[in-house]
Design an enzyme around this catalytic site. Sequence first.
Site, PDB file in Angstrom:
ATOM      1  N   LYS A  35       0.845  -1.205   0.000  1.00  0.00           N
ATOM      2  CA  LYS A  35       0.000   0.000   0.000  1.00  0.00           C
ATOM      3  C   LYS A  35       0.876   1.249   0.000  1.00  0.00           C
ATOM      4  CE  LYS A  35      -2.721  -0.792   3.599  1.00  0.00           C
ATOM      5  NZ  LYS A  35      -2.290  -2.150   3.979  1.00  0.00           N
TER       6      LYS A  35
ATOM      7  N   CYS B  55     -13.583   2.008  15.311  1.00  0.00           N
ATOM      8  CA  CYS B  55     -12.376   1.166  15.359  1.00  0.00           C
ATOM      9  C   CYS B  55     -11.587   1.273  16.657  1.00  0.00           C
ATOM     10  CB  CYS B  55     -11.492   1.410  14.133  1.00  0.00           C
ATOM     11  SG  CYS B  55     -10.509   2.895  14.151  1.00  0.00           S
ATOM     12  N   MET B  56     -11.708   2.387  17.384  1.00  0.00           N
ATOM     13  CA  MET B  56     -10.823   2.550  18.535  1.00  0.00           C
ATOM     14  C   MET B  56     -11.534   2.809  19.863  1.00  0.00           C
ATOM     15  SD  MET B  56      -7.946   1.994  17.391  1.00  0.00           S
ATOM     16  CE  MET B  56      -7.246   2.220  19.007  1.00  0.00           C
TER      17      MET B  56
ATOM     18  N   MET C 296      -8.924  -5.121  16.080  1.00  0.00           N
ATOM     19  CA  MET C 296     -10.379  -5.081  16.014  1.00  0.00           C
ATOM     20  C   MET C 296     -11.076  -6.276  16.641  1.00  0.00           C
ATOM     21  SD  MET C 296     -10.778  -2.211  15.123  1.00  0.00           S
ATOM     22  CE  MET C 296      -9.305  -1.257  14.933  1.00  0.00           C
TER      23      MET C 296
ATOM     24  N   GLY D  69      -5.729   1.225  13.846  1.00  0.00           N
ATOM     25  CA  GLY D  69      -5.908   0.975  12.427  1.00  0.00           C
ATOM     26  C   GLY D  69      -5.589   2.169  11.555  1.00  0.00           C
ATOM     27  N   GLN D  70      -6.083   3.324  11.934  1.00  0.00           N
ATOM     28  CA  GLN D  70      -6.013   4.472  11.021  1.00  0.00           C
ATOM     29  C   GLN D  70      -4.809   5.365  11.324  1.00  0.00           C
ATOM     30  OE1 GLN D  70     -10.000   5.943   9.600  1.00  0.00           O
ATOM     31  NE2 GLN D  70     -10.578   5.404  11.681  1.00  0.00           N
TER      32      GLN D  70
HETATM   33  S1  SF4 Z   1       1.911   2.860   7.186  1.00  0.00           S
HETATM   34 FE1  SF4 Z   1       0.810   0.941   7.006  1.00  0.00          FE
HETATM   35  S2  SF4 Z   1       0.014   0.941   4.921  1.00  0.00           S
HETATM   36 FE2  SF4 Z   1       1.648   2.473   4.981  1.00  0.00          FE
HETATM   37  S3  SF4 Z   1       3.475   1.330   4.364  1.00  0.00           S
HETATM   38 FE3  SF4 Z   1       3.399   1.280   6.596  1.00  0.00          FE
HETATM   39  S4  SF4 Z   1       2.377  -0.658   7.046  1.00  0.00           S
HETATM   40 FE4  SF4 Z   1       1.950  -0.188   4.896  1.00  0.00          FE
END
Ligand code: SF4
Lengths: 111, 788
Positions: free
Chosen positions: B85, B174-175, B374, B411-412
């Site tokens: 990503k 999520c949190m 989660m 998560g975010q």
């Molecule tokens: S912040 Fe998350 S999505 Fe971005 S490179 Fe690092 S592990 Fe991957």
Amino acid sequence: MIKPIIAIGCVLGVLFGSLVLLSGSARAEQVDPQQGSKRLPRVYEGAPPLIPHDAETRKGMCLACHEFGIAGAPITPHPTRNDFCIQCHVGQDLSVQTFPPIPFQEENRPK
Amino acid sequence: MKLSRRDLLKTLTGAGAALLSFPEAMFPIPEDVAEAAETAEEWRKSPCRFCGVGCGVLVGLRQGKVVAVKGDPEAPVNRGLLCIKGYSLPKILYGSDRYRAPQLRQGNKFVEISWDQALDIMASKFKEAIEKHGPESIAMYFSGQTTIFEGYAVNKLMKAGIGSNNIESNARLCMASAVAGFYSTFGMDEPMGCYDDFELTDTFFVWGSNFAEMHPILYSRMVERKHQDPNVKIVSLQTYLNRSTDEPADIVAIFKPHTDLAIANAMAHVIVKEGLANDAFVQKCVVFKKGLTGIGYGVEDNFEYGGAAETNWKTYRPFADKAQTIDFEEYKKFLEPYTPEYAAKLCGVPADTIRQIARLLGDPKRKAVSCWTMGFNQHVRGTWINNLVYNLHLLTGKIAEPGNGPLSLTGQPSACGTSREVGVLAHALPGGKFVANPEHRQKAAHIWNVPVEKISPRPGYHAVEMFRALDRGDIKVIWINTTNPFQTLPNVGRYRRGARKGSERFVIVSEVYPSETARHADLILPSAMWVEKEGMVGNTERRTQHWFKMVNAPGQAKDDLWQIVELAKRLDLGRLFDYGEAPLHKALFEEYRQFGEGSGKDLAPYDVYAKVRGGLRWPVVEGRETRWRYREGFDPYVKKGDGVRFYGQPDGRAVIWARPYEPPAEQPDEQYPFWLTTGRVLEHWHTGTITRRVLELHRAVPFAPVWINPEDAGLLGIKAGNRVRIQSRRGEVITKVQLDGRNKVPKGVVFVPFFDENVLINLVTLDAYDPISKQPDYKKCAVRIEKV
Ligand code: SF4
């Protein structure tokens, strides 16, 4: 110490090399991949190469082929661990077209 | 900060270096990536756009475009590595269907309008609703991907300007349970430890988190640690087999959904019974409490935890619980029934395995780090299960020191930095303060320079209730920004219909690409994203990072901060953002900083973050970041001689909570015989709005299948690749079956990722939530499967 590892690597390599050749088998059908080209375009020049064969079921086995280039597999420049190759190198289903398939403007709106 | 190509490979010098201390580099940087994209003219620092790991990237620019990225070798989080990503970042800005102009709904179509028209319409809808129905008829729904600047501005606009607390963040989804867990146990939010623990511990406990896929770079740090030291053990407790249960894991325990409550109590049982508790630590640093039980599931509208009397608006406390102090003996009595054998019956994990795991955690010769995401947080008893894992670390004293500690993963990218720290939540104020607390309101009013009466003491609607209110018609105007609730809310069918019920409802959506939520909008505002604007975010380990604007947004797309300020001006509230000549971003941040100063949430000045590569972990006191909180010698807030002090609590003691096992809101039965659990895949970010537009990511995972156990499939006459209907009491979706691959589900469980808008699995999920945290449970509801 190193030799048996290479020997095991070779055996595994041949095994998985043949799997590469046989890709398109029942296993691959689960996501209908259409694969073939060994040199896939990358996200940008210099980004990690993508995987032109089924990768899901061979996770943890990458180095068996890619450490020494068995069965024509590209040799990885960073043969560190098997366990997280697929964080950066991901498989590709070449039959899949760009998303979204329909330009948004023409799409039906919710009623 | 500008970096030439040559500067790039030089080591970091100057202000940043003095402040930071890195763990040893644990993994090599892939060379071909380090040599990436010779074509870039200039490289500048930014955090990754995507997940809460918070990797540092260097952004390669040429002729006003992002042409490449590389993992920042100086970033302490990722040391040069990124996941796919991250490597896809250069493409995320350039999808063919980026929104380039505001669009107004006309019937079933959208027509392009000017920004002036759009903002005038937006402001007039706000004014109309406020006049006719009061400020509580409007709502803001922002995001854990909202930057600190934007979150602070919109929070101020709402709470100091409009005078309503109906402002929420998708971080509620999520949190929230992690937050409630932190407050109830430690009296203060966010982890005491940090990622450095990964290189310093020797035992990992991963609970309900497929973090090989969702926090890939952290996962690689853990695996690397294990490869360097064969003594390292990894325990993976999950509800299905996934990449986080693969090879490097030493003990894998697959438990029945929701039974983690029983497992954690059984582990405490073993620790106490076998004398593995650290009595000295417990005596000095811990109190024992029990709270309300049988607290419900929030499936009804206007549900109130603890009964209306307890939580009516006047007396509302953020996490109301009728807490009673008990002693160690009473706690031991509470644990008595939670034998490993009893837990085994509930959870399906052999009693001996539970014992083995508990002994590993309790072993005084080993260190322990627990991680979860989660599986714990999206749980109708999410606060409780967070409490229960803290119990284990508190009982053994393995907390708040190098290599020892619970680490709630986020998560975010800015669920911590923005939603939690800036308090973009219905009950919160910036800097860990609360609207219901008169002193906190006073402080906020002082910093914001508004009369204290302006700030409402009534917490607003939490996320689920906010969209229920929109459906009921109590909310008239809602602004949704940087999030996709009409794909992600549980039981989303109701909320999608509610949004389009008409009458006075008006839905404004700021987006970058068409999404399910944009499709339900009345007004779509085109936003700038990532390095098209200046931003700041905060990751899991309290690390705050900054980046500058590097490229222009396409067409007329605009920064969300600009949108907030323009709206404020049209609501005659422009004075809230009038800082004279001072640059807006810096002025906002310097103002925001005052909220946390001196209260353990100290942030460095704006200029420091602008310079430092990889960011800093708060509290930043006298230019030094803090890696371990609550421990003398590491945390400037712990006085000499105090050793460990959980200063979030008035008595300096953390709470061990007696929280029982209680059943989930819905369980499989004859009619709906399968557990449905939902989640993500590595290649897609949340609802895929961005990542699906990167062809390589789309081709890696083109759609969301349903994972079914091969035996279950056999009984149903289903083969891999067949299309099946997944149906609950609320809705249904159709998708293809997958039997193995990256996931393998046990009998009776099915798993569907939620990124695919054509497989809207949230039509099926249940909008039950944790009554304490108000976070919905996406991990369990009952479904049936049939071949179509
Ligand atoms: S912040 Fe998350 S999505 Fe971005 S490179 Fe690092 S592990 Fe991957």
